[in-house]
Design an enzyme around this catalytic site. Sequence first.
Site, short mmCIF file in Angstrom:
data_model
loop_
_atom_site.label_atom_id
_atom_site.label_comp_id
_atom_site.label_asym_id
_atom_site.label_seq_id
_atom_site.Cartn_x
_atom_site.Cartn_y
_atom_site.Cartn_z
N CYS A 1 -99.33 66.56 -28.23
CA CYS A 1 -98.66 65.53 -28.92
C CYS A 1 -97.43 66.55 -29.42
CB CYS A 1 -99.37 65.25 -30.14
SG CYS A 1 -98.98 64.70 -31.54
N CYS B 1 -93.85 38.22 -24.83
CA CYS B 1 -95.14 37.31 -25.13
C CYS B 1 -95.82 37.01 -23.83
CB CYS B 1 -94.41 35.86 -25.83
SG CYS B 1 -95.86 34.71 -25.74
N CYS C 1 -96.04 33.00 -23.20
CA CYS C 1 -95.14 32.25 -23.33
C CYS C 1 -94.95 31.63 -22.04
CB CYS C 1 -93.87 33.10 -23.76
SG CYS C 1 -93.93 33.38 -25.59
#
Length: 543
Positions: free
Chosen positions: A114, A455, A458
Amino acid sequence: MPTPKHTSRFILFSLILLFSLSFFSTRVVFSQSTPADEEDGEDMETLEELIALDEEADVEQNPDGVHGETKDKPSGAQVLSKAQRIVLELNSDYAKRVVDENEYVLVLGYAPWCMRSAELMPRFAEAATALKELGSSLLMAKLDAERYPKAASTLGIKGFPTLLLFVNGTSQPYSGGFTSEEIVIWARKRTGSPIIRISSLTEANEFLKKHSTFVVGLFENFEGPDYEEFVKAATSDNEIQFIETSSPEIAKVLFPDARHTYPFLGLTKNEPERYSAYEDTFNVDGILQFLDNNKFPLITVLTEFNSAQVYSSTKKLQVYIFAEADDLKKLTEPLQEVARKFKLKIMLIFVDIKEDNLAKPFLTLFGLEDSEDIVVTAFDYNNSFKYLLESDPTPTKIEEFCLGLFHGTLSPFFKSQPIPDNKDASILTVVGKTFDDLVLRSPKNILLEVHTPWCITCEATTKQMEKLAKHFRGLEDLVFARIDASENEHPKLQVEEYPMLLFYTSKDKQNPIRFSSKSGSKELASLINKHLKNQDDISKDEL
């Protein structure tokens, strides 16, 4: 005017993204973890034993020299290595025992891969060294949460990096800054030392060598209602070191403009407006508000380390100036006076436009993420509106922009794509600039599909719209349209989820009817016919 919910969500997403990227990307090497195959019965090395081993290493390196030093001044790497050895490395065998058996333990949960952990590690180690020198009883420890997931889960470490303070075995989240000095200040305040008392000029001068931002309180006797409020404020504040003294001479060293009368409180910081005196009655709320109004520079340069404090400021009117570093330097001096005029109401913030992690999430809200020119924007977090200075960003224009923001006379900015050519289109493309004309002012009935590129459902709704547009083709009073909500905004377009189907009847454009995007073609056609049933000439059979 209703609040555009999609705008609020975009701003919130921006801030979350900025906070999640709140450290530099340079990697720092840190100490190795304790071996995972360590036997359960092995005794834990105490902090004192670790320090003793460190000191023995120093002596071996310096048989003829002074303890802890080589012939020359130790390198930064040597200092960092020593500081990191002061931090206790936890493992699965004794992590829980450490936090249970010590009054105060500040634990850093990290992962070796990290970047943010790598950046925080050396600052955490520096803070541990400083706290040790101050005689703090706080134990500083770290845990490789990827190597020891069970221990991490037991301690409540869920992400990287995570800082948790354990008080008699009970954890509380870390809420301070991320420099070593800020970690020290927060830790001291949470472990019973919110105030440093300075009793001599020597102590005062030594303190000034290490600190540039602090609160100084002058009290004849450290008692009474005013002093109690001072202590409450020192305990409540997470970011600033509080100093107390009973000597006017010492107060003058720390705060040259300090009054000789008791009590006195002043804030010192390292910027052009260096000294700010508190002029109000002593109460905790007043003191904390005074600090919030004055703790930032007149013009704050946004960094990964101060971003959380900037976003959480009580100043809800914020002006952001995005420019390259050299341009920022040129603008700083002429804008100092502008910032001073609006000091109590508006925060002026500089952002290096080349720092993608800081600049792009904001600039994306204006469709300017690829801009290389100076950009001036503003946010009113009271109502989630955003604003864009569309004239030349001169100091005079920026001051006028701030004045309009302060008085509420600026026109909110709503993002829009260029106006498209809808000639011969069966489904009209609506953008922010054409929403009024094509939807709200249109005398026709409009079925509007609201979508975004990300989306996943969609696409299915778009196919339904195409099928419906083909079925109802020829009806002059019914129009099918779509708008990309990621690139277009309008104050009357209140979007909560995607995709969304909104039916604007010719009789009432202010209250669109929401159709379920999960409905099939036949069901949607039936709904459309239902709302058009009073117009006999446009009635259609269901699919």
